[in-house]
Design an enzyme around this catalytic site. Sequence first.
Site, mmCIF file in Angstrom:
data_model
loop_
_atom_site.group_PDB
_atom_site.id
_atom_site.type_symbol
_atom_site.label_atom_id
_atom_site.label_comp_id
_atom_site.label_asym_id
_atom_site.label_seq_id
_atom_site.Cartn_x
_atom_site.Cartn_y
_atom_site.Cartn_z
ATOM 1 N N ARG A 129 0.884 -1.175 -0.256
ATOM 2 C CA ARG A 129 -0.095 0.251 0.090
ATOM 3 C C ARG A 129 0.937 1.360 0.007
ATOM 4 N NH1 ARG A 129 -4.776 1.506 4.128
ATOM 5 N NH2 ARG A 129 -3.337 1.174 5.895
ATOM 6 N N ASP A 178 -4.015 2.866 14.248
ATOM 7 C CA ASP A 178 -2.908 3.371 13.219
ATOM 8 C C ASP A 178 -3.716 4.941 12.868
ATOM 9 O OD1 ASP A 178 -5.396 2.925 11.565
ATOM 10 O OD2 ASP A 178 -4.647 1.576 10.266
#
Length: 526
Positions: free
Chosen positions: A163, A442
């Site tokens: 990603r 996160d």
Amino acid sequence: MPDHSNVQIIGSVPAQYAEVVADDALEFVAELHRNFETTRRRLMQARAKRQADIDAGANPDFLIETRSVRESDWRVAPAPADMTNRRVEITGPSSNRRMVINALNCGAQVYMTDFEDAHSPAWVPTLDGQLNVRDAYRRTISDETPDGRQYQLNEQTATLCVRPRGLHLMERHVLVDGEPVAGSFFDFGLTVYHNHVAQQSHGTGPYYYLPKLQSYLEARLWNEVFNYAEERLNIPRGSISPTVLIEHILAAFEMEEILYELRERPAGLNLGRWDYIFSVIKVFNQRADMVFPDRAQVTMATHFLTSAAQLLVNTCHRRGAHALGGMSAFIPRRDDEAANTAAFAQVQSDKQREASQGFDGAWIAHPGLVAPVLDVFQAAFSGDNQLGVIPEVRIAPDDLLEVPEGQITEAGLRNNVSVALQYVDAWTRGNGAVAIYGLMEDAATAEISRSQLWQWIHQGAALDDGRPITAELYRRIRAEEVASLVQQRGSENTGALDKAVELLDEIVLADEFIEFLTVPGYRYLD
């Protein structure tokens, strides 16, 4: 300071990273910048214009101009062999070498290594991530603890995806023709340039997760980038396989169009639940009728998230694309089996819901969740996936925009303050994935916490006991939570909480909503 045909590196490059940022690799990144930066900037301007329209009272809807795409018959290219079974996908930061090895070995079908929400994009950690990805594709990655414990890859490993950063983030350490390069072009450019040969030799391919898309035109840009890379690097056309994270409310209205732009390559969609929640708060930050309750009360059982999940599965499977469910952020504890048992039951219930909705698999944040989540999807269907399951659904715009019911409590407010402080503290010190109160936090989850604080203050929300949520109440609770954290840490406190306080105050108390905490936070990173 190295200079490669108007490509400059601002910062030191230790010897072990020399190959990562070699002249030829950086020149490829520069080509991406020169060919696509103008389009990227125009799309960022389009985001701002669309947000201004919503601030003025417009509501998102399915696009009239792309109705023919939704009503015509087309399918995406079939998935490659090592991406047909995606029951369990684990995610984690690219910069932590041992975590990369453990994720590849954990028994999940897919591992998405992250340069985005689970990554703190300081310069050296970003180079670490590139080095780890390169060594993983070459199957040479290894690590050793100070006491001599060895980590290396098993014979069978998860399929690796990457990603890159979202289109809105920049890499200030690399200038092309005097301008910072987009983080997405840097991350994608280096990983595809260095690894496409090793990928083909090991029977896999260049597989990517695309974050933070807001429109089908942004998917079109990525497809043009992929086409350019394939032609430039002699990669067979259509080999680059993207999975798009539907983690923005506006993208939810363009799922089919996004897949259509990528239809000539194997593509799928993933419902990124945490960023999706954040996006609704962010997009409607000017709306007093869109105030959300405590974060813990906004579950996948709420109508707006159930509607998004149903629409995503229907869209994907009608078009031959994989549909991936959201993240289970629970972190198993070694010292509390009772808590683990309760959490595992909750995780399995969540995944059973997704499996029953037709999802082909889902995300986890910890290797300890592989077995329980895999059991759910193994029991739910035979074969590699549920592409043949096409649920009949009718989702209207109001379904996607329904505000969840619930209360705002002092405990919820304190949790948001504490989580945001602890995450920003860790992020500024180079750690983008942090275990806090038994959950893997996160950037996406921290964004929910800080955006709710801004929303509650600026929209005049009140606690369930009637107290108004004001800047003064926030400051008092923030001071108390800082004192509690300092006391808990004792002599281990690094002092970095000063940066966390400064940044959190800035984004919570600002007159205008700040779109991403990572943008002003970038100034704290080396």
